[in-house]
Design a protein around this motif. Structure first.
Motif, PDB file in Angstrom:
ATOM      1  N   PHE A 287       2.505   6.999   0.734  1.00  0.00           N
ATOM      2  CA  PHE A 287       3.339   8.069   0.177  1.00  0.00           C
ATOM      3  C   PHE A 287       3.342   7.923  -1.338  1.00  0.00           C
ATOM      4  N   PRO A 288       2.546   8.709  -2.070  1.00  0.00           N
ATOM      5  CA  PRO A 288       2.546   8.598  -3.536  1.00  0.00           C
ATOM      6  C   PRO A 288       3.931   8.794  -4.159  1.00  0.00           C
ATOM      7  N   TYR A 289       4.816   9.532  -3.481  1.00  0.00           N
ATOM      8  CA  TYR A 289       6.169   9.751  -3.992  1.00  0.00           C
ATOM      9  C   TYR A 289       7.158   8.720  -3.444  1.00  0.00           C
ATOM     10  N   TYR A 290       6.667   7.573  -3.073  1.00  0.00           N
ATOM     11  CA  TYR A 290       7.533   6.557  -2.467  1.00  0.00           C
ATOM     12  C   TYR A 290       8.775   6.291  -3.314  1.00  0.00           C
ATOM     13  N   ASP A 291       8.608   6.163  -4.618  1.00  0.00           N
ATOM     14  CA  ASP A 291       9.729   5.817  -5.488  1.00  0.00           C
ATOM     15  C   ASP A 291      10.772   6.929  -5.586  1.00  0.00           C
TER      16      ASP A 291
ATOM     17  N   GLN B 171       0.818  -1.214   0.000  1.00  0.00           N
ATOM     18  CA  GLN B 171       0.000   0.000   0.000  1.00  0.00           C
ATOM     19  C   GLN B 171       0.856   1.272   0.000  1.00  0.00           C
ATOM     20  N   ARG B 172       2.132   1.132  -0.359  1.00  0.00           N
ATOM     21  CA  ARG B 172       3.084   2.237  -0.206  1.00  0.00           C
ATOM     22  C   ARG B 172       2.708   3.481  -0.994  1.00  0.00           C
ATOM     23  N   TYR B 173       2.069   3.312  -2.150  1.00  0.00           N
ATOM     24  CA  TYR B 173       1.735   4.496  -2.956  1.00  0.00           C
ATOM     25  C   TYR B 173       0.520   5.228  -2.408  1.00  0.00           C
ATOM     26  N   THR B 174      -0.280   4.537  -1.601  1.00  0.00           N
ATOM     27  CA  THR B 174      -1.353   5.225  -0.882  1.00  0.00           C
ATOM     28  C   THR B 174      -0.780   5.969   0.310  1.00  0.00           C
TER      29      THR B 174
ATOM     30  N   TYR C 258       3.429   0.657  10.632  1.00  0.00           N
ATOM     31  CA  TYR C 258       2.192   0.438  11.386  1.00  0.00           C
ATOM     32  C   TYR C 258       1.471   1.743  11.693  1.00  0.00           C
ATOM     33  N   GLY C 259       2.213   2.827  11.847  1.00  0.00           N
ATOM     34  CA  GLY C 259       1.612   4.036  12.385  1.00  0.00           C
ATOM     35  C   GLY C 259       1.546   5.237  11.479  1.00  0.00           C
ATOM     36  N   VAL C 260       2.213   5.191  10.322  1.00  0.00           N
ATOM     37  CA  VAL C 260       2.238   6.373   9.458  1.00  0.00           C
ATOM     38  C   VAL C 260       0.836   6.688   8.934  1.00  0.00           C
ATOM     39  N   THR C 261       0.522   7.970   8.852  1.00  0.00           N
ATOM     40  CA  THR C 261      -0.771   8.399   8.325  1.00  0.00           C
ATOM     41  C   THR C 261      -0.724   8.403   6.804  1.00  0.00           C
ATOM     42  N   PRO C 262      -1.625   7.682   6.132  1.00  0.00           N
ATOM     43  CA  PRO C 262      -1.638   7.726   4.662  1.00  0.00           C
ATOM     44  C   PRO C 262      -1.824   9.156   4.166  1.00  0.00           C
ATOM     45  N   GLU C 263      -1.140   9.495   3.095  1.00  0.00           N
ATOM     46  CA  GLU C 263      -1.145  10.890   2.634  1.00  0.00           C
ATOM     47  C   GLU C 263      -2.547  11.454   2.384  1.00  0.00           C
ATOM     48  N   PRO C 264      -3.472  10.717   1.746  1.00  0.00           N
ATOM     49  CA  PRO C 264      -4.810  11.297   1.546  1.00  0.00           C
ATOM     50  C   PRO C 264      -5.495  11.656   2.864  1.00  0.00           C
ATOM     51  N   VAL C 265      -5.282  10.830   3.905  1.00  0.00           N
ATOM     52  CA  VAL C 265      -5.847  11.121   5.223  1.00  0.00           C
ATOM     53  C   VAL C 265      -5.155  12.332   5.838  1.00  0.00           C
TER      54      VAL C 265
END
Length: 265
Positions: free
Chosen positions: A37-41, A32-35, A52-59
């Motif tokens: 952090f869309p700039y993961y790459d 789910q990495r692109y959800t 476990y704890g990072v907030t997804p960027e859209p949220v």
């Protein structure tokens, strides 16, 4: 307590590029990495615990929009009490006024206890172009608030903020993914910091608490006196609830003289 810049990435910081590198218990999060952090790459780094704890960027973007609507315009400083790998701090630093030309916050302070995690956060914020817009603090956020209230001279000058114009955002650790099995999550047992400890530390300022989606609303409601409004919002990604945020106003302290008069009547 001082701010820090350009912490080096450590062997606890990872940018995995294929599934075979990822520990088995983190593989579903990595997928789910692109959800998240869309700039993961582009070179996003994470510690294992951060997945476990990072907030997804859209949220993170949506809740910052709500957060700005909750607080009053004179709140120009925000403290991210648990910066993690930077998801919320980045969104707070990118928040703009309605004119879309002026940053909403004059100062964003991000505090993190673990140096490897903070190094990831600084790296990730640089990818988003906001690393220099955030004051990074390596240390205990509860100790920071104590110093701010009682011994501000022990803080670096740019950390001596005015509580009247400062607000708090806190996304504390929840004790790992075990909370997912609870139909109603008991915030009094949340580890390592329960709801009572968090609220006691933050109650003198408007604050937002990022909590498990099944958190007990009755426990949250008890934080403030009757008649005081608390906004609680569920945040979803692709139709699935990820977390709730409670937006809690500062507790108004009665002047000592007034309280004494009332007790005598």
């Amino acid at each position: 307590m001082k701010s820090v810049k350009n912490l080096p990435l450590t062997d606890k910081c990872h940018h995995w590029t294929n599934l075979g590198e990822v520990p088995w218990d983190l593989q579903k999060y990595w997928q789910q990495r692109y959800t998240i952090f869309p700039y993961y790459d582009n070179g996003i780094y994470m510690t294992e615990e951060a997945w476990y704890g990072v907030t997804p960027e859209p949220v993170a973007i949506h809740l910052v929009y709500d957060f700005v609507g909750f607080i009053s315009p004179e709140k120009r400083t925000v403290i991210d009490m648990f910066a993690g790998v930077g998801g919320n701090a980045i969104s707070l630093a990118m928040a703009m006024e309605e004119d879309e030309c002026t940053p909403r916050f004059d100062k964003v302070i991000a505090i993190e206890l673990d140096p490897s995690t903070l190094a990831c956060a600084q790296n990730n914020a640089a990818i988003y172009g906001v690393a220099d817009k955030i004051i990074w603090v390596l240390g205990d956020s509860f100790n920071f608030l104590k110093l701010l209230a009682k011994s501000p001279d022990q803080l670096e000058e740019n950390l001596r903020v005015d509580s009247a114009t400062t607000t708090i955002f806190a996304s504390p650790p929840w004790g790992g993914p075990g909370y997912r099995t609870d139909e109603i999550f008991d915030l009094s047992t949340m580890e390592p910091y329960n709801l009572a400890k968090l609220h006691e530390a933050y109650k003198t300022m408007d604050h937002a608490l990022y909590l498990p989606r099944t958190s007990d609303l009755r426990q949250i409601a008890k934080l403030v006196p009757d008649g005081v409004k608390i906004d609680v919002v569920q945040y979803c990604v692709e139709g699935a609830s990820k977390a709730m945020v409670a937006y809690i106003p500062a507790t108004v302290q009665e002047p000592a003289g007034k309280a004494d008069d009332q007790s005598m009547s």
